[in-house]
Scaffold this active site. Structure first.
Site, PDB file in Angstrom:
ATOM      1  N   GLU A   8      40.468  95.143  45.237  1.00 31.67           N
ATOM      2  CA  GLU A   8      39.024  95.255  45.465  1.00 31.67           C
ATOM      3  C   GLU A   8      38.816  96.405  46.452  1.00 31.67           C
ATOM      4  OE1 GLU A   8      37.407  91.636  47.245  1.00 31.67           O
ATOM      5  OE2 GLU A   8      35.819  91.588  45.767  1.00 31.67           O
ATOM      6  N   ASN A  55      35.716  86.799  47.296  1.00 30.53           N
ATOM      7  CA  ASN A  55      35.551  85.698  48.248  1.00 30.53           C
ATOM      8  C   ASN A  55      34.130  85.148  48.262  1.00 30.53           C
ATOM      9  OD1 ASN A  55      38.178  85.395  49.024  1.00 30.53           O
ATOM     10  ND2 ASN A  55      38.053  86.928  50.642  1.00 30.53           N
TER      11      ASN A  55
HETATM   12  N1  3HC Z   1      55.702  87.700  46.981  1.00 36.65           N
HETATM   13  C1  3HC Z   1      56.182  88.455  45.979  1.00 36.65           C
HETATM   14  N2  3HC Z   1      56.356  88.022  44.725  1.00 36.65           N
HETATM   15  C2  3HC Z   1      56.034  86.735  44.464  1.00 36.65           C
HETATM   16  C3  3HC Z   1      55.543  85.875  45.447  1.00 36.65           C
HETATM   17  C4  3HC Z   1      55.373  86.393  46.756  1.00 36.65           C
HETATM   18  N3  3HC Z   1      54.889  85.657  47.753  1.00 36.65           N
HETATM   19  N4  3HC Z   1      55.317  84.657  44.876  1.00 36.65           N
HETATM   20  C5  3HC Z   1      55.663  84.765  43.595  1.00 36.65           C
HETATM   21  N5  3HC Z   1      56.094  86.020  43.347  1.00 36.65           N
HETATM   22  C6  3HC Z   1      56.541  86.569  42.057  1.00 36.65           C
HETATM   23  C7  3HC Z   1      57.790  85.900  41.592  1.00 36.65           C
HETATM   24  O1  3HC Z   1      58.936  86.541  42.120  1.00 36.65           O
HETATM   25  C8  3HC Z   1      57.688  86.078  40.082  1.00 36.65           C
HETATM   26  O2  3HC Z   1      58.090  87.395  39.733  1.00 36.65           O
HETATM   27  P1  3HC Z   1      58.862  87.658  38.341  1.00 36.65           P
HETATM   28  O3  3HC Z   1      57.886  87.268  37.264  1.00 36.65           O
HETATM   29  O4  3HC Z   1      59.159  89.117  38.395  1.00 36.65           O
HETATM   30  O5  3HC Z   1      60.061  86.766  38.369  1.00 36.65           O
HETATM   31  C9  3HC Z   1      56.186  86.000  39.802  1.00 36.65           C
HETATM   32  O6  3HC Z   1      55.563  86.241  41.070  1.00 36.65           O
HETATM   33  C10 3HC Z   1      55.793  84.658  39.310  1.00 36.65           C
HETATM   34  O7  3HC Z   1      56.229  83.700  40.274  1.00 36.65           O
HETATM   35  P2  3HC Z   1      56.821  82.291  39.894  1.00 36.65           P
HETATM   36  O8  3HC Z   1      57.494  82.344  38.554  1.00 36.65           O
HETATM   37  O9  3HC Z   1      57.612  81.787  41.046  1.00 36.65           O
HETATM   38  O10 3HC Z   1      55.573  81.325  39.877  1.00 36.65           O
HETATM   39  P3  3HC Z   1      54.249  81.396  39.060  1.00 36.65           P
HETATM   40  O11 3HC Z   1      54.425  81.950  37.688  1.00 36.65           O
HETATM   41  O12 3HC Z   1      53.684  80.036  39.209  1.00 36.65           O
HETATM   42  O13 3HC Z   1      53.341  82.443  39.852  1.00 36.65           O
HETATM   43  C11 3HC Z   1      51.743  82.947  41.514  1.00 36.65           C
HETATM   44  C12 3HC Z   1      53.093  82.303  41.210  1.00 36.65           C
HETATM   45  C13 3HC Z   1      51.794  84.434  41.201  1.00 36.65           C
HETATM   46  C14 3HC Z   1      51.471  82.731  42.983  1.00 36.65           C
HETATM   47  C15 3HC Z   1      50.660  82.260  40.581  1.00 36.65           C
HETATM   48  O14 3HC Z   1      50.731  80.874  40.722  1.00 36.65           O
HETATM   49  C16 3HC Z   1      49.253  82.699  40.894  1.00 36.65           C
HETATM   50  O15 3HC Z   1      48.789  83.736  40.410  1.00 36.65           O
HETATM   51  N6  3HC Z   1      48.531  81.890  41.694  1.00 36.65           N
HETATM   52  C17 3HC Z   1      47.164  82.215  42.115  1.00 36.65           C
HETATM   53  C18 3HC Z   1      47.216  83.181  43.269  1.00 36.65           C
HETATM   54  C19 3HC Z   1      45.845  83.593  43.716  1.00 36.65           C
HETATM   55  O16 3HC Z   1      44.807  83.170  43.210  1.00 36.65           O
HETATM   56  N7  3HC Z   1      45.808  84.435  44.738  1.00 36.65           N
HETATM   57  C20 3HC Z   1      44.567  84.881  45.367  1.00 36.65           C
HETATM   58  C21 3HC Z   1      44.349  84.139  46.631  1.00 36.65           C
HETATM   59  S1  3HC Z   1      42.838  84.565  47.410  1.00 36.65           S
HETATM   60  C22 3HC Z   1      43.203  85.915  48.320  1.00 36.65           C
HETATM   61  O17 3HC Z   1      44.338  86.328  48.463  1.00 36.65           O
HETATM   62  C23 3HC Z   1      42.012  86.549  48.974  1.00 36.65           C
HETATM   63  C24 3HC Z   1      42.052  86.449  50.474  1.00 36.65           C
HETATM   64  O18 3HC Z   1      41.027  87.268  50.981  1.00 36.65           O
HETATM   65  C25 3HC Z   1      41.907  85.059  50.995  1.00 36.65           C
END
Ligand code: 3HC
Length: 283
Positions: free
Chosen positions: A152, A190
């Site tokens: 964003e 947000n």
């Molecule tokens: N750092 C780096 N890479 C990460 C990570 C982290 N903290 N967490 C997960 N990953 C990577 C994994 O290594 C994996 O990579 P790969 O596909 O190359 O192996 C990939 O992400 C997918 O992870 P997982 O297989 O372990 O798990 P999921 O498929 O369940 O994905 C997730 C995890 C990406 C966190 C997914 O659940 C997701 O998209 N969740 C929603 C996250 C979201 O909405 N975020 C926004 C929050 S609001 C915000 O940030 C705004 C702020 O202002 C508050």
């Protein structure tokens, strides 16, 4: 406005993720922390994330070494002296951020872009702490920054078109889809997400459904990657409260008032994954 070297202020979960992403995308990166202990922890977390990708066969050891080679950790802001772009990802405190911007303004080259990853604070108030408000922009990443597809870009009334364009190009190099928002409360994501999340928490607080059922309903019923309470635990309950309070302060809209449960959880130190307990237990 060519960006070759990127600085990141703060190596917590957001700053570390942004630094990792920039190094993965080929930039030379300097990332700072307030002391050696925090820096070691932040750099260690990046190393661990990349090591996991090597284990999974998604990254070669040589590529991991090259990424780590492009990343330099520091505790001195002076190391930002040759950066073309510096992204501030320190804690959400406006006074602190204004101080950081004023300091960066004195250290960075006159043409450098100074960006903030703030979730909800006024960017123009940071911009006026510098002598280059036209070169100050919001670059709001989402957690986890290396994975989430959105960047964003937040434009203040003073941000120049040239800086906006350079920010969009930078987002493309990082592999992100960019959206542009004005410097208003909560920007796009947000502003829309917080009332929804608070509503989910209220449902749980009122006993309408269990935390698991609320999460499953949203995750499976709407095809979200994770349930809202699980996501709140990942983002941090303190962050959710900070963003919601800041938006309420600016908008005076009751949809941004945090449920009492959130206040109690913050008081108890149940901040989510990072403290081992939030809506769920992680110990
Ligand atoms: N750092 C780096 N890479 C990460 C990570 C982290 N903290 N967490 C997960 N990953 C990577 C994994 O290594 C994996 O990579 P790969 O596909 O190359 O192996 C990939 O992400 C997918 O992870 P997982 O297989 O372990 O798990 P999921 O498929 O369940 O994905 C997730 C995890 C990406 C966190 C997914 O659940 C997701 O998209 N969740 C929603 C996250 C979201 O909405 N975020 C926004 C929050 S609001 C915000 O940030 C705004 C702020 O202002 C508050």
């Amino acid at each position: 406005m060519e960006i070759k070297k990127v600085g990141v202020v703060g190596c917590g979960s957001m700053g570390g993720g942004i630094a990792q992403l920039c190094a993965q995308s080929g930039y030379q990166v300097v990332v700072s922390e307030i002391n050696d202990e925090f820096l070691k922890k932040g750099m260690g977390a990046i190393d661990k994330t990349l090591a996991r990708s090597v284990e999974k066969g998604k990254l070669s050891q040589a590529d991991k070494d090259a990424i780590m080679g492009r990343l330099k950790g520091t505790t001195s802001t002076k190391d930002f002296a040759d950066c073309d772009l510096v992204i501030e990802a320190a804690i959400e405190n406006l006074e602190l951020k204004k101080k950081i911007f004023a300091e960066l303004d004195g250290i960075c080259p006159p043409n450098a872009i100074l960006a903030t990853n703030t979730s909800c604070l006024s960017i123009i108030k940071m911009a006026v702490a510098t002598k280059r408000p036209d070169k100050v922009v919001g670059l709001h990443f989402f957690n986890p920054a290396p994975v989430m597809k959105l960047l964003e870009i937040v434009k203040t009334i003073a941000t120049s078109d040239e800086v906006l364009e350079a920010s969009q190009k930078f987002g493309e190099v990082l592999g992100k889809t960019t959206v542009v928002a004005q410097d208003g409360p909560g920007f796009i994501v947000n502003r829309l997400w917080i009332p929804f999340l608070l509503h989910c928490i209220k449902l749980y607080e009122e006993g309408i459904a269990s935390r698991e059922d609320i999460d499953n309903a949203i995750q499976l019923g709407l095809n979200y990657p994770m349930g809202p309470l699980t996501l709140a635990d990942m983002v941090g309950i303190d962050i959710v409260k900070f963003v919601a309070d800041a938006l309420y302060e600016q908008l005076k809209d009751p949809r941004y008032i945090v449920p009492t449960l959130v206040d109690k959880m913050v008081a108890a130190g149940w901040l989510g994954r990072k403290t081992g307990k939030g809506f769920y237990d992680y110990k």
